[in-house]
Motif scaffolding. Structure first.
Motif, PDB file in Angstrom:
ATOM      1  N   LYS A 120      -5.006   9.522  31.827  1.00 34.76           N
ATOM      2  CA  LYS A 120      -5.869   8.446  31.319  1.00 34.76           C
ATOM      3  C   LYS A 120      -5.659   8.254  29.824  1.00 34.76           C
ATOM      4  O   LYS A 120      -5.617   7.127  29.325  1.00 34.76           O
ATOM      5  N   TYR A 121      -5.532   9.370  29.111  1.00 39.79           N
ATOM      6  CA  TYR A 121      -5.328   9.312  27.669  1.00 39.79           C
ATOM      7  C   TYR A 121      -4.016   8.603  27.347  1.00 39.79           C
ATOM      8  O   TYR A 121      -3.964   7.692  26.513  1.00 39.79           O
ATOM      9  N   ALA A 122      -2.958   9.007  28.020  1.00 36.28           N
ATOM     10  CA  ALA A 122      -1.648   8.397  27.777  1.00 36.28           C
ATOM     11  C   ALA A 122      -1.656   6.910  28.117  1.00 36.28           C
ATOM     12  O   ALA A 122      -1.044   6.099  27.406  1.00 36.28           O
ATOM     13  N   ALA A 123      -2.357   6.541  29.175  1.00 37.39           N
ATOM     14  CA  ALA A 123      -2.405   5.146  29.603  1.00 37.39           C
ATOM     15  C   ALA A 123      -3.104   4.252  28.586  1.00 37.39           C
ATOM     16  O   ALA A 123      -2.908   3.034  28.580  1.00 37.39           O
ATOM     17  N   LEU A 124      -3.895   4.836  27.725  1.00 37.46           N
ATOM     18  CA  LEU A 124      -4.578   4.071  26.681  1.00 37.46           C
ATOM     19  C   LEU A 124      -3.645   3.728  25.518  1.00 37.46           C
ATOM     20  O   LEU A 124      -4.009   2.952  24.633  1.00 37.46           O
ATOM     21  N   HIS A 125      -2.445   4.329  25.497  1.00 35.31           N
ATOM     22  CA  HIS A 125      -1.497   4.139  24.399  1.00 35.31           C
ATOM     23  C   HIS A 125      -2.192   4.364  23.049  1.00 35.31           C
ATOM     24  O   HIS A 125      -2.230   3.481  22.188  1.00 35.31           O
TER      25      HIS A 125
END
Length: 336
Positions: A120-125
């Protein structure tokens, strides 16, 4: 305040599955060193002495919920895209730690200690990660066993919130908010700061007007009663400098508190109990079932007040907390 049992818990990472994580990590371009700033880029040096740099002012900030709420109080808005830490209660309402932050407009990548969903964190860029540090250089609520993966995705900023006096973290959060583009001279911010300064003098005056009142900062759990060391926490150490007489436990464990069995909850006589109000700690209604709690002089006298042991480091949050403390101190009777 670190949880009465949180400090011993590490590595409870909830990633939501590892499928596709490598691709997401690669997409964010992190390599553990943050992003190099071009000429005229953005930078901010944190309390570890580390400089977070980006090519331009961060537009996508992920933060510990209390930190995000403080930045929001200082005027940071849509840049706050994600949070971690106690954000929502079981019934869906915002945790008090969230302050006035709209928790339905941010992505929650973890709602409890040890939870940090890297996908989820990575998907937030993310452009930037921000959190507190109770035990520097450890970043609060960033799981140790996955820290390297998390910190590879974006530069990070950590603010020291223990063994410092309250004005320091307030100033640092304000500085970051300004660096992120918030108008820290806005009427709401300056009014909150003026209210805070007035509240500080109220605490000082209350301590002077009602000398001899012993205050115990404490936290309750089903099994143990924790006498907190007031020298460690930003707010209680500041209150001490204003003349408040806090109980100092003599067998501090882990640097923050002395754990006491409920049979020994009366070890430190106190006239006023400053009780950890976090949702992770036991509250007076729950503690009422414990005879040793109910027998404490401060409890019998009704001299127990909530303690935001993890303050939201903004003037808007701290001013009313200081006002309430000043009133309780002013009204307290000697009972110990």
């Amino acid at each position: 305040m670190p949880g009465t049992h949180d400090l011993s818990r590490r590595g409870l990472l909830a990633t939501g599955g590892a499928v596709g994580l490598g691709a997401l990590l690669a997409a964010c371009g992190g390599n553990g060193g943050g992003r190099a700033a071009a000429s005229g880029g953005w930078s901010f040096t944190d309390d570890r002495g580390q400089k977070a740099t980006t090519k331009s002012r961060p537009k996508r900030v992920v933060a510990y919920v209390g930190t995000a709420a403080a930045l929001h109080d200082f005027g940071v808005g849509d840049q706050l895209v994600g949070v971690f830490g106690p954000t929502k209660l079981k019934d869906g309402r915002p945790d008090p730690m969230a302050g006035s932050l709209d928790v339905n407009k941010v992505t929650i990548i973890g709602n409890a200690y040890g939870e940090f969903n890297i996908e989820k964190y990575a998907a937030l860029h993310p452009d930037l990660l921000v959190t507190d540090m109770f035990q520097p250089p450890d970043l609060w609520f960033v799981p140790a066993d996955s820290k390297s993966k998390i910190l590879a995705l974006a530069p990070s900023i950590g603010f020291t919130t223990s063994h410092v006096s309250l004005p320091r973290p307030l100033q640092r959060h304000e500085q970051l908010a300004a660096a992120l583009g918030a108008d820290t001279k806005a009427a709401a911010v300056t009014a909150a700061k003026a209210r805070f300064n007035k509240a500080v003098e109220s605490v000082r005056a209350a301590a002077k007007a009602n000398p001899g009142i012993k205050v115990l900062a404490a936290s309750g759990s089903p099994d143990l009663f924790y006498a907190s060391d007031p020298r460690v926490y930003a707010d209680t150490s500041y209150f001490s400098s204003l003349g408040v007489d806090f109980v100092v436990p003599n067998k501090v464990s882990g640097g923050f508190f002395e754990p006491l069995s409920w049979e020994n909850a009366d070890k430190y006589p106190a006239d006023l109990i400053f009780l950890d109000a976090r949702t992770s700690a036991s509250q007076p209604k729950e503690l009422a079932a414990k005879p040793s709690w109910s027998k404490l002089p401060a409890v019998k006298a009704g001299q127990v007040i909530p303690w935001e042991s993890e303050p939201r480091f903004s003037y808007a949050a701290c001013a009313p907390a200081l006002e309430a403390f000043a009133k309780a101190l002013r009204d307290a009777k000697k009972v110990s």
